[in-house]
Write an enzyme that holds these catalytic residues in place. Sequence first.
Site, PDB file in Angstrom:
ATOM      1  N   LYS A 126       1.023  -0.759   0.387  1.00  0.00           N
ATOM      2  CA  LYS A 126      -0.006   0.229   0.168  1.00  0.00           C
ATOM      3  C   LYS A 126       0.492   0.948  -0.054  1.00  0.00           C
ATOM      4  CE  LYS A 126      -3.976  -1.493   2.396  1.00  0.00           C
ATOM      5  NZ  LYS A 126      -4.675  -1.605   3.887  1.00  0.00           N
ATOM      6  N   HIS A 129       1.889   6.798   2.421  1.00  0.00           N
ATOM      7  CA  HIS A 129       1.105   8.245   2.733  1.00  0.00           C
ATOM      8  C   HIS A 129       1.706   9.247   3.585  1.00  0.00           C
ATOM      9  CE1 HIS A 129      -1.189   7.481   6.361  1.00  0.00           C
ATOM     10  NE2 HIS A 129      -1.417   6.274   5.770  1.00  0.00           N
ATOM     11  N   HIS A 132       2.075   8.469   7.031  1.00  0.00           N
ATOM     12  CA  HIS A 132       3.223   7.795   7.522  1.00  0.00           C
ATOM     13  C   HIS A 132       4.979   9.004   8.040  1.00  0.00           C
ATOM     14  CE1 HIS A 132       1.123   4.176   5.739  1.00  0.00           C
ATOM     15  NE2 HIS A 132       1.294   4.296   7.503  1.00  0.00           N
TER      16      HIS A 132
HETATM   17  N1  ARG Z   1       0.565   0.173   9.779  1.00  0.00           N
HETATM   18  C1  ARG Z   1      -0.461   0.666  10.949  1.00  0.00           C
HETATM   19  C2  ARG Z   1      -1.119   2.493   9.718  1.00  0.00           C
HETATM   20  O1  ARG Z   1      -0.404   2.186   8.631  1.00  0.00           O
HETATM   21  C3  ARG Z   1       0.385   1.889  11.811  1.00  0.00           C
HETATM   22  C4  ARG Z   1       0.604   1.256  12.730  1.00  0.00           C
HETATM   23  C5  ARG Z   1       1.440   1.753  13.987  1.00  0.00           C
HETATM   24  N2  ARG Z   1       2.181   0.918  15.168  1.00  0.00           N
HETATM   25  C6  ARG Z   1       1.319  -0.697  16.027  1.00  0.00           C
HETATM   26  N3  ARG Z   1       2.303  -0.671  16.840  1.00  0.00           N
HETATM   27  N4  ARG Z   1       0.329  -0.076  15.870  1.00  0.00           N
HETATM   28  O2  ARG Z   1      -2.209   2.487  10.286  1.00  0.00           O
END
Ligand code: ARG
Length: 569
Positions: A126, A129, A132
């Site tokens: 994905k 974005h 991030h």
């Molecule tokens: N991959 C997730 C997202 O893009 C964020 C992860 C953040 N860290 C966690 N331990 N939940 O929404």
Amino acid sequence: MIQFKTKIAEEISNVTNINKEELEGYIEMPKDSKNGDYAFPCFRLAKELKKAPPMIANEIKEKIKIDEELIEKVEVAGGYLNFYIKKEKLVNEVLKEMESSKEYGKMNIGNGKNIVIDYSAPNIAKPFHIGHLRSTVIGAALYKIYKYLGYNVTGINHLGDYGTQFGKLIEGYKLWGNEYNIEENPIEELTKIYIRINNLCKEDEKVLEACRNNFKKLEDKDPYCVKLWEEFRKLSLKEFQKVYDLLGSEFDSWNGEAFYSDKMPEVIEKLEKTGRLVESQGAKVIDLSDKGIDTPCIIIKSNGSTTYATRDLAAILYRARNYDFDKALYVVSYEQTLHFKQVFEVAKLLGLDEKYTKGLEHVSFGMVQLPEGKMSTREGNVVKLDDLLKESIDRARKIIEEKNPDLENKEETAKKVGVGAVIFNDLANSRIKDEIFDWNTALNFQGETGPYIQYTYVRTKSILEKAGKLPEFKDINVEELLDDYSQEVLKLLYNFDDILIQVTKKEEPSILSRYLIDLAKSFSSFYNENKIIVEDKKVRNARVFLTYCVGQVLKIGASLLGIEMPEKM
Ligand code: ARG
């Protein structure tokens, strides 16, 4: 360096018998130095001492013994006691420290404490974005600042590399893999496959079933599914790495969600034992309504698969055991506020020491709005963040080309300025605020921006170059830095370590960004008022040395935010 604040608190404690740590917490630094360098608000003691604040102020002033080496005078102003520190002492403290330490402001207050920072965490297959990006920038700044204060820090990229969507991707790839050029453009092409298979799933129950099956197979380590999953992960990471390379991001651990696939049974078992795991519409959930959280936390979905939350719970167990954290920070958008509330609440049921459950903290941040046009995220139109950074570098290159066409190292400078502009923009305001990304604001050399700080630094460098050899502290006459402009700069320099501590108290790197802007501005005023390279050797030495100090702190501060300084621009 002498801690003026601590000294003042000690003296007040001697005459009031109130704990000095408590008192130190009350001491303020007035915005306007007319009200002193430090102010003690006596209303804080009104209840305890059963007296009116102005009366308390007067009484303390009468009794207090001040060290005349440190404090110039104490004044009562209404309910406040204002302390004016001795200017000579301030100059001495800052310059001496600057000369003796290569790393001004570095501390060891964090020794023996472990901090885990979970940041960046894009999702495989994905787009990486803009949210991030913000997580990456805020997380990296906190990481560096904690380290500077002596903490043992672990930076984790909790990649989104697991979940039912991989079953779908595998199915889509099986059906149409050869129609897409995944090697070339992994994220874009995989996103297309994902959208297409999702649509097909809506029409055809059988396809959906096949997707679920694939994920199950992946969990059971079926070689074909694992191979594809690894391939998707590898290609995505290669793409993400382009952004990380530009930003200079590094992580100590890349354990993503998949890492916890075999660690969830323990979580489920522990939760089963509490009797709190209940069936709800085929799923297994923890009801949290008694904690004021209306939505239950889903641990196992009705189709039997685990969830994002279950993996986060397994990660908490793992991190507590392996990193023995005092704090575990999650730098994730505010959109996941509910998720973290639920997870942190459920974590209390895992039988962990309170130390760990108390250390969990969601460091949330607001949305970023991109400029219209090429960069906007219209449907199906993926914003490539390496393109955003590259565009910033291009724009910086153009500005440099206009302002200083003969500059050496133009390319390297453009990179530092372009990337620095994006990073600073992300950190300029308190993190919870939404942010609008605007090129003209971010790259304005005169605005409150990264390039402005870099530009100020470069100015200090060129002054130092003109001045020749850097004078030594022993050759500096303190008397030459007692004017208001120099004092303003010195006070900021003195406060640097306090600023870093405040960042970690609030998990708020913008405190440091604001500070750097203030320092750059106060240096500009100093520079406009005081000619630096003058005939008078004494004056010149003092001002040159102060210029050096400002450059040092701007450079150290910026690097703690992840911004590199050009030496010329
Ligand atoms: N991959 C997730 C997202 O893009 C964020 C992860 C953040 N860290 C966690 N331990 N939940 O929404």
